[in-house]
Design a protein around this motif. Structure first.
Motif: not given
Length: 306
Positions: A236-247
């Protein structure tokens, strides 16, 4: 393109100068950001370019971490053999599990990745004699040439830059364009003769391999590895990192990893409610910056030019 190259070169130069600041905390912080930036980049290959939502991406990070610890400490392998071997083990595991996962689509694919991820966690938790169970694998035998925060900082910087470059070449290649095509319209891609499952399997294996590199680095960085690295919350954390930065951006996950880890280390010094703060941040991004920080900055830059 020239501006991108100049910006990248400037960023690398700034990173190379971090140890000169003389702050041990800053060295540790930036090293951790580098490792998780690679982890997020590997996940973005699946989500951002392949449109594949994996809830078990932490499994590859964990396998790389445990394989590195076992090879270095339990088996006593030299680092120059143990590190690539740990990555190879992760790649084989990702290819094997990916073979079954890509047979399914959409939510069924996601749930199967979650199931396999939890299976990896269960093995790490129960196989106490090998992994240490919930106590963790403590006291990893780190080679002398990396047993220094500064030396490991430069080593991880070189590895992460090399992996990021390879990922950049992959997503800009013909294969990368084909992967995007399967994301945009799977049926049309199949109609023109693309073997979608094979393309997705390659992406799954590559993403798992680079996540394994990040996990192996993380083990040497911490001199230990714990079963929490395989838990679903890490995915979940790595998914949040990607969404936060921009997939939708190659550098988006890097930005997301840097922001999330910095906020985590900063906010937890003042409050124990970091998960609540993270939830508020994620909601704000989804509502006001749906394309992430990178997308927001790109729009602002485009608006300024206009």
């Amino acid at each position: 393109m020239n501006k991108s190259i100049t910006g990248t070169a400037l960023l690398v130069l700034l990173l190379a100068l971090v140890p000169l600041a003389g702050s041990r905390y800053l060295i540790y912080l930036v090293t951790e950001i580098q490792i998780f930036a690679l982890f997020a980049l590997s996940f973005n290959l699946l989500l951002g370019y392949g449109g594949l939502i994996s809830f078990g991406h932490a499994a590859w990070f964990s396998i790389g971490a445990y394989a590195s610890a076992i090879l270095l400490t339990t088996l006593g392998w030299p680092f120059l053999l143990a590190f690539p071997a740990a990555v190879a083990v992760t790649a084989l595991a990702a290819a094997l599990i990916g073979y079954f996962c890509v047979k399914l689509t959409e939510i069924y694919f996601s749930m199967l990745t979650l199931a396999f991820g939890q299976l990896v966690w269960a093995i790490a938790f129960k196989w106490v004699s090998v992994t240490g169970g919930d106590t963790g694998f403590i006291g990893v035998a780190v080679p002398e040439f990396l047993d220094s925060p500064v030396r490991f900082f430069y080593f991880s910087l070189c590895v992460v830059l090399l992996c990021a470059t390879v990922l950049w070449v992959i997503v800009r290649s013909a294969y990368g364009m084909t992967l995007v095509a399967t994301r945009e319209n799977r049926n049309r891609a199949e109609f023109i003769g693309v073997n979608v499952r094979r393309v997705q399997l390659v992406a799954f294996t590559l993403a798992g391999t680079f996540a394994g590199v990040a996990g192996a680095l993380f083990t040497v960085f911490n001199h230990s590895v714990f079963v929490e690295t395989a838990w679903w919350s890490t995915s979940a954390e790595v998914m949040i990192m990607s969404i936060l930065g921009g997939v939708g951006s190659f550098v988006g996950p890097v930005i997301g990893a840097a922001v999330l880890i910095f906020l985590d280390r900063t906010v937890t010094e003042y409050t124990q409610y970091w998960p609540s703060v993270m939830g508020v941040i994620l909601l704000a991004v989804l509502f006001f910056m749906p394309t992430g920080i990178a997308g927001f900055l790109n729009r602002r830059r485009g608006g300024t030019r206009r």
